[in-house]
Motif scaffolding. Structure first.
Motif, PDB file in Angstrom:
ATOM      1  N   VAL A  27       1.057  -0.705  -0.283  1.00  0.00           N
ATOM      2  CA  VAL A  27       0.047  -0.113   0.157  1.00  0.00           C
ATOM      3  C   VAL A  27       0.943   1.018   0.178  1.00  0.00           C
ATOM      4  N   PHE A  28       1.735   1.347   0.849  1.00  0.00           N
ATOM      5  CA  PHE A  28       2.341   2.896   1.516  1.00  0.00           C
ATOM      6  C   PHE A  28       3.511   2.702  -0.109  1.00  0.00           C
TER       7      PHE A  28
ATOM      8  N   ILE B 152       4.223  13.298   1.751  1.00  0.00           N
ATOM      9  CA  ILE B 152       5.214  13.174   3.003  1.00  0.00           C
ATOM     10  C   ILE B 152       4.054  12.061   3.624  1.00  0.00           C
ATOM     11  N   VAL B 153       2.962  11.765   3.292  1.00  0.00           N
ATOM     12  CA  VAL B 153       1.546  10.681   3.662  1.00  0.00           C
ATOM     13  C   VAL B 153       2.322   9.499   3.972  1.00  0.00           C
ATOM     14  N   GLY B 154       3.273   9.292   2.215  1.00  0.00           N
ATOM     15  CA  GLY B 154       3.625   8.103   2.026  1.00  0.00           C
ATOM     16  C   GLY B 154       5.031   7.510   3.090  1.00  0.00           C
ATOM     17  N   ALA B 155       5.771   9.112   2.814  1.00  0.00           N
ATOM     18  CA  ALA B 155       6.560   8.790   3.583  1.00  0.00           C
ATOM     19  C   ALA B 155       6.993   8.135   5.134  1.00  0.00           C
ATOM     20  N   VAL B 156       5.214   9.194   5.826  1.00  0.00           N
ATOM     21  CA  VAL B 156       5.394   8.893   7.465  1.00  0.00           C
ATOM     22  C   VAL B 156       5.719   7.099   7.433  1.00  0.00           C
ATOM     23  N   ALA B 157       4.692   6.842   6.452  1.00  0.00           N
ATOM     24  CA  ALA B 157       3.770   5.239   6.394  1.00  0.00           C
ATOM     25  C   ALA B 157       5.193   4.649   6.353  1.00  0.00           C
ATOM     26  N   ALA B 158       6.354   5.065   5.358  1.00  0.00           N
ATOM     27  CA  ALA B 158       6.710   4.420   5.420  1.00  0.00           C
ATOM     28  C   ALA B 158       8.295   3.924   6.547  1.00  0.00           C
ATOM     29  N   SER B 159       8.784   5.212   6.339  1.00  0.00           N
ATOM     30  CA  SER B 159       9.298   4.919   8.190  1.00  0.00           C
ATOM     31  C   SER B 159       8.508   4.062   9.048  1.00  0.00           C
ATOM     32  N   ALA B 160       7.091   3.759   8.996  1.00  0.00           N
ATOM     33  CA  ALA B 160       6.656   3.215   9.938  1.00  0.00           C
ATOM     34  C   ALA B 160       5.992   3.806  11.294  1.00  0.00           C
ATOM     35  N   LEU B 161       6.140   5.207  11.257  1.00  0.00           N
ATOM     36  CA  LEU B 161       5.283   6.410  12.134  1.00  0.00           C
ATOM     37  C   LEU B 161       3.831   6.075  12.801  1.00  0.00           C
ATOM     38  N   PRO B 162       3.734   6.020  13.945  1.00  0.00           N
ATOM     39  CA  PRO B 162       2.920   5.278  14.917  1.00  0.00           C
ATOM     40  C   PRO B 162       1.360   5.431  13.389  1.00  0.00           C
ATOM     41  N   PRO B 163       0.993   6.800  13.065  1.00  0.00           N
ATOM     42  CA  PRO B 163      -0.680   6.919  12.978  1.00  0.00           C
ATOM     43  C   PRO B 163      -0.868   6.005  11.448  1.00  0.00           C
TER      44      PRO B 163
ATOM     45  N   ALA C 211      16.065   9.023   8.899  1.00  0.00           N
ATOM     46  CA  ALA C 211      16.385   9.734   7.963  1.00  0.00           C
ATOM     47  C   ALA C 211      16.195  10.011   6.490  1.00  0.00           C
ATOM     48  N   SER C 212      15.593   8.480   5.552  1.00  0.00           N
ATOM     49  CA  SER C 212      16.095   8.727   4.352  1.00  0.00           C
ATOM     50  C   SER C 212      14.921   9.798   3.376  1.00  0.00           C
ATOM     51  N   PHE C 213      13.409   8.832   4.317  1.00  0.00           N
ATOM     52  CA  PHE C 213      12.154  10.041   3.816  1.00  0.00           C
ATOM     53  C   PHE C 213      11.893  10.872   3.777  1.00  0.00           C
ATOM     54  N   THR C 214      12.440  11.445   5.625  1.00  0.00           N
ATOM     55  CA  THR C 214      12.565  12.933   5.616  1.00  0.00           C
ATOM     56  C   THR C 214      13.779  13.845   4.216  1.00  0.00           C
ATOM     57  N   ARG C 215      14.453  12.739   3.632  1.00  0.00           N
ATOM     58  CA  ARG C 215      15.637  13.531   2.795  1.00  0.00           C
ATOM     59  C   ARG C 215      14.996  13.607   2.030  1.00  0.00           C
ATOM     60  N   VAL C 216      14.087  12.717   1.124  1.00  0.00           N
ATOM     61  CA  VAL C 216      13.360  12.588   0.362  1.00  0.00           C
ATOM     62  C   VAL C 216      12.346  13.707   0.086  1.00  0.00           C
ATOM     63  N   ALA C 217      11.718  14.170   1.375  1.00  0.00           N
ATOM     64  CA  ALA C 217      10.081  14.944   1.443  1.00  0.00           C
ATOM     65  C   ALA C 217      11.061  15.999   1.688  1.00  0.00           C
ATOM     66  N   GLY C 218      11.965  15.953   2.004  1.00  0.00           N
ATOM     67  CA  GLY C 218      11.845  16.944   2.428  1.00  0.00           C
ATOM     68  C   GLY C 218      13.260  17.927   1.403  1.00  0.00           C
ATOM     69  N   MET C 219      14.035  17.713   0.722  1.00  0.00           N
ATOM     70  CA  MET C 219      15.024  18.140  -0.201  1.00  0.00           C
ATOM     71  C   MET C 219      13.254  18.291  -1.607  1.00  0.00           C
ATOM     72  N   VAL C 220      12.906  17.095  -1.944  1.00  0.00           N
ATOM     73  CA  VAL C 220      12.050  17.665  -3.134  1.00  0.00           C
ATOM     74  C   VAL C 220      11.038  18.364  -3.252  1.00  0.00           C
TER      75      VAL C 220
ATOM     76  N   PHE D 211      10.682  13.962  12.927  1.00  0.00           N
ATOM     77  CA  PHE D 211      10.075  13.572  12.100  1.00  0.00           C
ATOM     78  C   PHE D 211       9.731  14.794  11.239  1.00  0.00           C
ATOM     79  N   PHE D 212       9.143  15.647  12.069  1.00  0.00           N
ATOM     80  CA  PHE D 212       8.157  16.327  11.642  1.00  0.00           C
ATOM     81  C   PHE D 212       9.177  17.782  11.943  1.00  0.00           C
ATOM     82  N   THR D 213      10.223  17.815  13.260  1.00  0.00           N
ATOM     83  CA  THR D 213      10.919  18.363  13.545  1.00  0.00           C
ATOM     84  C   THR D 213      12.054  18.802  12.150  1.00  0.00           C
ATOM     85  N   VAL D 214      12.311  18.170  11.683  1.00  0.00           N
ATOM     86  CA  VAL D 214      13.569  17.783  10.577  1.00  0.00           C
ATOM     87  C   VAL D 214      12.799  18.483   9.270  1.00  0.00           C
ATOM     88  N   LEU D 215      11.856  18.138   9.156  1.00  0.00           N
ATOM     89  CA  LEU D 215      10.653  18.713   8.093  1.00  0.00           C
ATOM     90  C   LEU D 215      10.291  19.666   8.310  1.00  0.00           C
TER      91      LEU D 215
END
Lengths: 661, 494, 304, 228
Positions: free
Chosen positions: A344-345, A383-394, A439-448, C108-112
């Motif tokens: 899914v993610f 960003i929703v996908g990135a959060v899911a991919a780095s296995a974060l709670p919601p 780290a990897s997904f903040t990088r992609v989401a953040g930088m792109v 995660f969100f602090t970094v973002l």
């Protein structure tokens, strides 16, 4: 079972119609998608019947093939694996309608897409070795044609080529696997193969190695994963979503099915799968951190997630070896749930990445940036996908990793040495992978998406049409739903593994006592969303009230006179510290052209990222084999005389040999 | 009488067409002979008399083995005829249009009549090989096939085709001379027991034959007919002959002629099995099979010329067939099925190669790019053929290769299995590079390619569908015929 | 969530900014200064909340909503921290995994939101933060595993009830190692001196501070308050390990627990005063050292 | 009688080993054709039927007269008069010839399986020697026409082994074998003619345009790049 077959034939029919309407591209795409959606709906009926209802009767057709015969049947395991197919297949075809607007040749493309979907569905319900092998190869061939869709690029052709070789290596291993298996158990039918004939340890480990190579090469398990980061970026995004989300899971399905054939599972099997999974996970996520190409980065993260699934499988197998039912239920349960969650993610991420590539025309992350302002919809869902991919709670990524964590800790409860070592191994590698994934997904989401565009783009990117948006929204909602509604799922996941683990009542009990934890998790998930909403509204009220000034100013840059866009942190610089730390695993090379002369005009610095496993193992192996073979080329040198000597020599040697016996 | 007509009609038609001048009449003669041959062979094999129909003391009989190969050969001949006529049209078309004249090397074509004559005599001799139950007559017929096919090879009169033809005739004649030695030693072995060398009498008296001479017979025949069949290390003429011959001829050579040589070996194996020495030749056959696959794999990897690539893949597939024969029982069935599948796929591939040659006018692989965009139908045939020839499932070759693998595993010959799979993988790697380079890629010249004559496209499509059908659904009757043939050869030991 | 459970959460919410005050006061005492008042952080937060808001030109919605999510996740993490022998309001088997990942969400969100500003400083801080956090995760997980094995319980509250630090006996050595490792983790996660200096002005050396460089007004208030709660969570976890089970009434046990937490704040202040900063390159070694400590603890439980 | 014939056969093939001029080799082949024809008739005199008569006479006519005539005709048209510097010098090939003769006699005598009744050892050794001579000529000589002669000698050798059981073979097969050899050599003749016109030499040594042995360096070739 008949409804299932009808559904598959409907999908295949759609493909054929797409082939017929070769000239009118748009019509071909629409019809094919329509048939796929309808087919999947029809197929969903028996699947839910098997999962929640009382199951469907197998179908046996007299299809005269010298060895195999047409025997289809659906048990709980194959039904569970059909879920990702049913989710992603219609969505990716709908996405494709929008994505391929500007491309030519989508008639044939959709034929292969529908064939791939049908092949996967048939594969899951094949109950005969020959049928299984045939559908397996059809799946490989049709996915090859999908990968080489825009074959005018040299890189795509090279990727297609590597992919074909990798699948064929796997095919060879599977041929040997089923040949030896049917020799031991007699007959090709899965019923005969699962009959618990006693296999000597030597044969069962040989079978396991063959199964691991054969199915592992399709699933992208660690040493055999090199084709995955080549093939997925080359394919159009909805195809890489389908391949990454669903097709590599067929390898996992095959591995679990082979466990039912091998029967008694040794501890060494469990340890090897666990080790490969852990290693694969770490190498996968570390390599994804070092990538420049956005789709390659997502492909490596698929390798990482497959590593996590293998860790779950390994834990489950060790549970079977140590007769610890809790570990079995949680290990296999975590693996199965992660298969569903990942499809899914990862599908969501690939579709969003596809939209980015579609609009900006480049996959190079160092050139992208600040897309949030131009493409808010895609950015938000990425960003929703990135959060899911780095296995974060919601979201759903967390639930399955939680199960595997829990399996590790649960096994440690028995306090014997090997299970504590298992627990330590699982927890450390999962924690490390979790950290690096973040780290990897903040990088992609953040930088792109955030910050400023690093390189001015040719045309202003904008959000895609509804055809591409609708699947993304559906997948995001699915991710959230799976994350929050996990307690309902745990029961089906516990049943889905019965064919592998054998009907063992305690499994149901163990699964039962995990439910309170899952309730806690879904409660926290909901709480995160609710409290976030409250705080955001409060903030809005306080910060944006009339009486207070609200201005926009330049970002603090230490008072530098002329800040430029290039001063922003690029993805490579973002992951540079981690790359240096994992340099032995990555083997990234740097190319530096120093500015020279008194008035230097230009200097360049570039990191070249290539797959360490490929450079250190496969490339030299290929070169060695090629060099050895080329030595023998002198055999055919063109001189008739020496050819006649060959004939005479063979005659004499054969005479001597026969004279001997 | 019908059986003799199968031989005589093409023979006479061949002689007649030597002298006919006008193309139109000659082609119609050729066409009629082909149609007649096709109809009779299908009629006889599929619903002719159940028992082997023999004639005049067993010179020509239609037993289980020939019941398979007879219709196969005539079907291939029919396809090759249609294709050849289509190719001639393409060729004439090309010569006439002015633009092309300069670039293509216009070779001086020996008159088409020699071609038609030889090809019909070639058919006649192949029919005799398949039907003959007298090993002496069979030897004569095989020698006749060599002689008939040599002029076909140097039809294009180029330096390379002359060289190929010279090597072909020299090597094959030397090989067949050795086979003649085998026939004579067989006669010596049977000198006391039976007078004429017919298969039935030899099989009935097999036990009384002198075993030592039988071993010699096996070696001579294996080397003799092995050269004709292209088993390594005797294969050296095959790549040259098959790649330099016109595509219709190389399709026939690869598809039908190699099977005839295979039948020669099978007849002797039949006698050996009857004499209870079946297991004697096993190791040699398996070694030769694997060696041929290995040698073929060496030359397929990075082969610059795609017709030579197909020729080497014939060497590889003959290796697989011989490997299957060596494994006996289920392996025999697999090898017969593989021979049939291989004939379909290989002749389809050679015809498609001919069409590609007609359009791109070069045999080098680097010269052919983006087949998919320029000629989609050819690309489908070409890549489908590639998948078939490397034994991927939807096609028949997968079934036969898997049953041979299954037999090797049943006999616990794990070394053979390992080598077998390794060579198959090597061949796949070699071919994958070539076929994907030709099919995919971007083209600069957007000029639409020269339209091909319809007759040069219909046969490959038909053969491709046949190969696909063999993979998905083998009709019950064909399956029983294959099983009877396998039983016949292995002396009922199936 | 009976009435009794709400009390620890309230105490946590109220007292967490106090910890910063204590730390600064201890540092001032060491330096011979009077130092800022204990309640300074409270005044800062109230002042910030009432101020106007300045957004960077390059920032988007993420920058505005990020800190809200950070605060939410930290609040929920607080719910799961046990309070002395009293169970946490929300406790189930394996809740420490959820705790770790909630802290992950906040990171995660602090970094973002840092990356959203597009400034090179914030990018640098984010890159460092992500690197050290990735190495810190295993320490926390292995520590929890050690506690689970040691006590046989799988939920934090259960573990805390069973664990007790007697002076003598093999087990306590493992717990001591765990406390040391988690202390290092506290110092890294909350940007205290040996790893990162909260009061420095040189952007190039910061890790956490630089990520909130461009947040001002109410946003900064939220972020400061969230970091206060985060410090409270870590100190509470360590305090739970140290405070023995006095079998006395809930009130006295609670009071002892709060005293322990404040004591830990003092310890942090002492550590900050006596130690200089570790070089940036050495920090990964520090974190891997912490994991090694916990691993030795694990091996000791195996041996014991 | 048989011994004299086999000795004569051996001598003629020794000549073939040593002779450098094609014209002499053709004469030797004529001699062999006659000898074999006579041997066939003599050997099967016990049960002479019309069939064996025809076979005997036709073998003499074909191998003795027609084929050599064809070879000489081709010899004149193609300018390859001399067999110049073959792979193995004439002296050494003669020496090898003698060795082969010794070997074939050794094999013939102690391969004493039940050939005694059908083939006298002397004839069997001569036949074997002929076969070896044929093979040797094909392998060592460069000129195409000498290779054809080598092939013809090889066929003669095989025919000699078959002498003993000639009568048992049905007529058609015997005639078929004869016809095949004739057409074979005839075809080779035509091809030499064509080769001569196309290549303006008939030296098979320079026939190596069709080969695969160019060992392309694995490292630099373009494909290697995309193999990774």
């Amino acid at each position: 079972m008949w409804t299932f077959l009808i559904g598959c034939s409907v999908i295949e029919l759609g493909g054929l119609f797409a082939l017929l309407l070769l000239k009118r591209e748009k019509a071909a795409r629409l019809i094919a998608t329509l048939f796929t959606v309808a087919g999947c709906a029809v197929v969903a009926v028996p699947v839910f019947q098997t999962l929640f209802g009382d199951g469907t009767a197998p179908v046996q057709l007299p299809w005269h093939l010298p060895l195999g015969e047409f025997h289809m049947g659906m048990d709980v395991l194959s039904a569970f694996f059909t879920l990702p197919v049913l989710i992603l297949a219609p969505l990716s075809s709908i996405y494709g309608v929008g994505y391929l607007k500007k491309h030519k040749g989508s008639g044939a493309h959709y034929f292969f897409l529908n064939t791939l979907v049908t092949a996967m569905l048939l594969l899951l319900c094949a109950k005969n070795a020959i049928l299984f092998l045939m559908v397996w190869e059809i799946m490989a061939i049709s996915s090859f044609f999908l990968v080489t869709f825009d074959d005018h690029l040299q890189s795509v052709r090279a990727a297609g080529w590597t992919y074909m070789i990798a699948t064929h290596v796997g095919m060879m291993a599977l041929l040997a696997f089923f040949a030896v298996l049917s020799h031991q158990k007699g007959g090709f039918d899965f019923a005969a193969l699962t009959a618990d004939g006693e296999l000597s340890p030597g044969v069962s480990s040989l079978l396991f190695v063959l199964a691991l190579v054969g199915f592992g090469s399709k699933a992208g398990i660690f040493p055999l994963h090199i084709w995955l980061p080549e093939a997925h970026p080359a394919a159009p995004s909805h195809v890489s979503a389908l391949m990454s989300g669903v097709m590599i899971k067929m390898g996992i399905y095959g591995l679990m099915r082979s466990l039912t054939f091998i029967g008694e599972v040794h501890a060494s099997f469990g340890w090897s799968v666990l080790a490969l999974g852990g290693l694969g996970g770490v190498v996968g996520i570390v390599s994804s951190l070092a990538q420049h190409d956005i789709k390659r980065m997502l492909a490596y993260s698929s390798v990482e997630n497959i590593g996590i699934v293998c860790m779950g499988l390994g834990a489950g197998m060790l549970g079977m070896a140590f007769q610890n039912p809790a570990l079995v239920a949680l290990g296999f349960g975590g693996a199965l749930l992660h298969v569903l969650n990942h499809s899914v993610f990862k599908g969501l991420l690939f579709l969003c990445a596809g939209a980015v590539v579609h609009e900006t025309g480049t996959k190079e992350m160092n050139h992208l940036g600040g897309l949030m302002k131009k493409m808010p919809f895609i950015a938000a869902f990425f960003i929703v996908g990135a959060v899911a991919a780095s296995a974060l709670p919601p979201f759903n990524g967390f639930v399955s990793e939680f199960l595997i964590y829990f399996a590790g800790v649960q096994s440690a409860m028995t306090k014997d040495v090997s299970s504590i070592v298992l627990a330590a191994a699982v927890l450390t590698s999962l924690a490390l992978i979790g950290g690096l994934a973040a780290a990897s997904f903040t990088r992609v989401a953040g930088m792109v998406f955030l910050g400023e565009p690093r390189v001015p783009l040719k045309q202003v990117p904008k959000d895609p049409g509804w055809a591409m948006k609708m699947p993304i929204v559906f997948l995001a909602l699915m991710a959230l739903a799976l994350g929050v509604a996990s307690p309902l799922l745990i029961q089906t996941v516990a049943d889905a593994q019965l064919p592998v683990t054998g009907a063992d009542a305690t499994l149901r009990v163990v699964a039962g006592d995990i439910v309170p934890s899952l309730n806690g998790i879904s409660l926290v998930g909901v709480a995160v969303i609710v409290i976030f909403a409250i705080i955001a509204v409060l903030y809005r009220l306080i910060a944006h009230r009339k009486s207070v000034a609200l201005t926009r100013g330049p970002v603090w840059d230490c008072g530098y006179a002329k800040p430029s866009v290039r001063m922003q942190y690029t993805p490579s610089s973002f992951s540079a510290p981690l790359n240096q730390m994992f340099q032995p695993l990555l083997g990234t090379r740097t190319a530096l052209s120093r500015p020279s002369g008194y008035f230097p005009k230009s200097g360049a610095f570039e990191t070249i990222v290539s797959d360490r496993v490929k450079d250190m193992f496969y490339a030299p192996l290929f070169r060695l084999v090629a060099r050895v073979l080329l030595l023998f080329r002198i055999l055919q040198h063109g001189h008739v005389h020496i050819y006649v000597i060959y004939v005479a020599a063979t005659l004499i040697t054969l005479l001597l040999v026969t004279a001997g016996n | 009488m019908m059986l003799w007509s199968l031989v005589l009609v093409p023979f006479v038609a061949g002689l007649v067409s030597y002298v006919i001048v006008s193309d139109r009449i000659r082609r119609s003669v050729w066409f009629i002979a082909m149609a007649f041959h096709l109809f009779i062979s299908f009629f006889l094999s599929f619903d002719g008399g159940e028992a082997g129909m023999s004639l005049q003391g067993g010179w020509l009989t239609l037993d289980a083995l020939s019941r398979i190969f007879m219709p196969l050969t005539s079907l291939l001949f029919a396809a090759a005829t249609l294709y050849a006529i289509g190719a001639f049209e393409n060729e004439h078309g090309r010569k006439s249009d002015p633009g092309k004249a300069a670039s293509a090397k216009v070779r001086r074509l020996s008159p088409e009549s020699v071609f038609t004559g030889c090809i019909l005599v070639f058919l006649a001799s192949m029919t005799t090989v398949i039907l003959s139950h007298r090993l002496g007559l069979q030897w004569v017929a095989i020698e006749a096939t060599t002689l008939a096919s040599t002029p076909l090879i140097y039809y294009h009169q180029g330096k390379r085709s002359l060289e190929a033809a010279w090597k072909y005739i020299l090597l094959c004649s030397v090989g067949i001379a050795v086979a003649l030695l085998g026939i004579f030693s067989l006669a010596l072995a049977a000198s006391g027991v039976t007078s004429e060398l017919s298969v039935d009498s030899l099989v009935t008296h097999a036990t009384q034959l002198d075993p030592r001479w039988l071993k010699l017979v096996f070696v001579f025949i294996l080397v003799g007919y092995g050269t004709k069949m292209g088993l390594a290390p005797l294969h050296t003429w095959l790549p040259d002959a098959h790649s330099e011959a016109p595509s219709a001829v190389s399709a026939l050579l690869s598809g039908a002629l190699l099977n005839c040589a295979f039948i020669g070996i099978l007849r002797v194996l039949q006698i050996l099995n009857a004499a209870g020495m079946g297991s004697f030749g096993e190791h040699i056959l398996i070694f030769l099979g694997l060696f041929s696959m290995g040698v073929a794999a060496i030359f397929i990897l990075r082969q610059p010329d795609y017709k030579r690539l197909l020729a080497y893949s014939s060497v590889e597939h003959m290796g697989i067939v011989i490997l299957g024969t060596g494994l006996a029982s289920e392996g025999m069935f697999g090898s017969l099925l593989h021979a049939v599948n291989h004939s379909f796929v290989k002749s389809m591939l050679f015809m498609t190669a001919g069409n590609i040659l007609a359009i791109y006018a070069t045999k080098r692989i680097d010269g052919v790019r983006a087949l998919k965009n320029r000629v989609p139908l050819l690309a489908v045939l070409w890549f489908g053929g590639f998948l078939a020839i490397t034994g991927s499932p939807p096609f028949g070759t997968f079934i036969s290769e898997f049953s041979i693998l299954q037999e090797a595993v049943n006999q616990e010959r794990y070394v053979t299995v390992g080598l077998y799979l390794f060579f198959l993988l090597l061949v796949f790697v070699g071919m994958a590079a070539t076929f994907s380079k030709m099919t995919f890629g971007a083209t600069t010249d957007t000029a639409p390619p020269k339209p091909l004559h319809v007759w040069s496209l219909v046969p490959p499509v038909f053969l491709g569908l046949a190969a696909l059908m063999m993979g998905l659904y083998i009709p019950q009757q064909l399956d029983t015929m294959l099983r009877n043939a396998a039983a016949l050869i292995s002396g009922g030991a199936l | 969530m009976s009435w009794m459970n709400a009390v620890p959460v309230l105490i946590g919410l109220i007292l967490s900014p106090l910890l910063f005050g204590i730390i600064n006061r201890v540092k001032a005492w060491f330096a011979g200064r009077n130092g800022s008042p204990l309640l300074q952080t409270y005044f800062d937060v109230f002042k910030l909340v009432r101020k106007g808001m300045v957004y960077g030109t390059t920032t988007s919605l993420i920058f505005q909503l990020g800190p809200a999510l950070v605060l939410t996740s930290v609040l929920l993490a607080l719910l799961m921290v046990p309070f002395g022998t009293m169970a946490a309001p929300l406790s189930f088997k394996g809740d420490f995994i959820l705790l770790a990942y909630l802290l992950g969400v906040s990171r995660f969100f602090t970094v973002l939101s840092a990356l959203d500003t597009g400034s090179s400083f914030e990018g640098m801080g984010a890159s460092r933060e992500v690197q050290f956090a990735a190495l810190g995760e295993p320490t926390f997980m292995l520590g929890a595993l050690l506690m689970a094995i040691y006590t046989g319980e799988m939920s934090l509250s259960g573990m805390v009830r069973e664990i007790h630090f007697e002076a003598v006996g093999g087990q306590s050595a493992a717990v001591a190692l765990l406390v040391a490792a988690w202390m290092m983790l506290l110092l890294t996660e909350n940007s205290r001196i040996p790893v990162d200096d909260p009061n420095t002005h040189l952007e190039l050396t910061m890790i956490h501070e630089v990520m909130v460089l461009d947040t001002g007004g109410p946003l900064l208030g939220m972020v400061t308050y969230a970091s206060g709660i985060k410090l409270w969570i870590f100190s509470a976890l360590i305090a739970n390990l140290l405070v023995p089970n006095l079998h006395a009434g809930a009130v006295t046990q609670g009071a002892v627990f709060v005293a322990a937490v404040l004591l830990i704040a003092v310890v942090v202040g002492v550590v900050e005063s006596i130690m200089g900063r570790v070089r940036m390159r050495q920090i990964p070694k520090v974190l891997v050292g912490a994991t090694a400590l916990v691993a030795t603890g694990l091996i000791m439980t195996l041996a014991g | 009688m048989i011994n004299t014939i086999s000795i004569l056969l051996a001598i003629t093939s020794l000549f073939l080993f040593g002779s450098s001029r094609v014209r002499i080799s053709i004469r030797m082949v004529i001699l062999q054709g006659f000898l074999l024809g006579i041997a066939f008739l003599y050997y099967n005199q016990a049960h002479l039927t019309i069939g064996t008569w025809i076979i005997g006479v036709s073998s003499i006519v074909l191998k003795g007269i027609v084929l050599p005539w064809l070879l000489t005709f081709v010899l004149h048209r193609s300018r390859a008069k001399l067999e110049i510097e073959p792979y193995v010098g004439f002296g050494t090939s003669l020496f090898i010839g003698v060795l082969l003769l010794g070997f074939s006699t050794y094999v013939a005598w102690n391969l004493a399986i039940n050939t005694a009744r059908t083939i006298p050892p002397a004839l069997f050794s001569a036949a074997l020697f002929l076969i070896f001579c044929g093979m040797f000529l094909i392998v060592t000589r460069k000129k195409a026409i000498t290779q054809t002669i080598g092939y013809l000698v090889l066929e003669n050798g095989v025919f000699a082994t078959g002498l003993g059981i000639g009568h048992e073979f049905p007529f058609i097969v015997e005639m078929g074998v004869m016809l095949d050899i004739f057409v074979g050599v005839f075809l080779m003749g035509i091809m030499i003619f064509r080769i001569d016109r196309a290549f303006d030499h008939t030296d098979t040594h320079r026939f190596n345009e069709l080969l695969d042995s160019i060992a392309t360096e694995p490292a630099d070739s373009a494909e290697m790049e995309n193999i990774q």
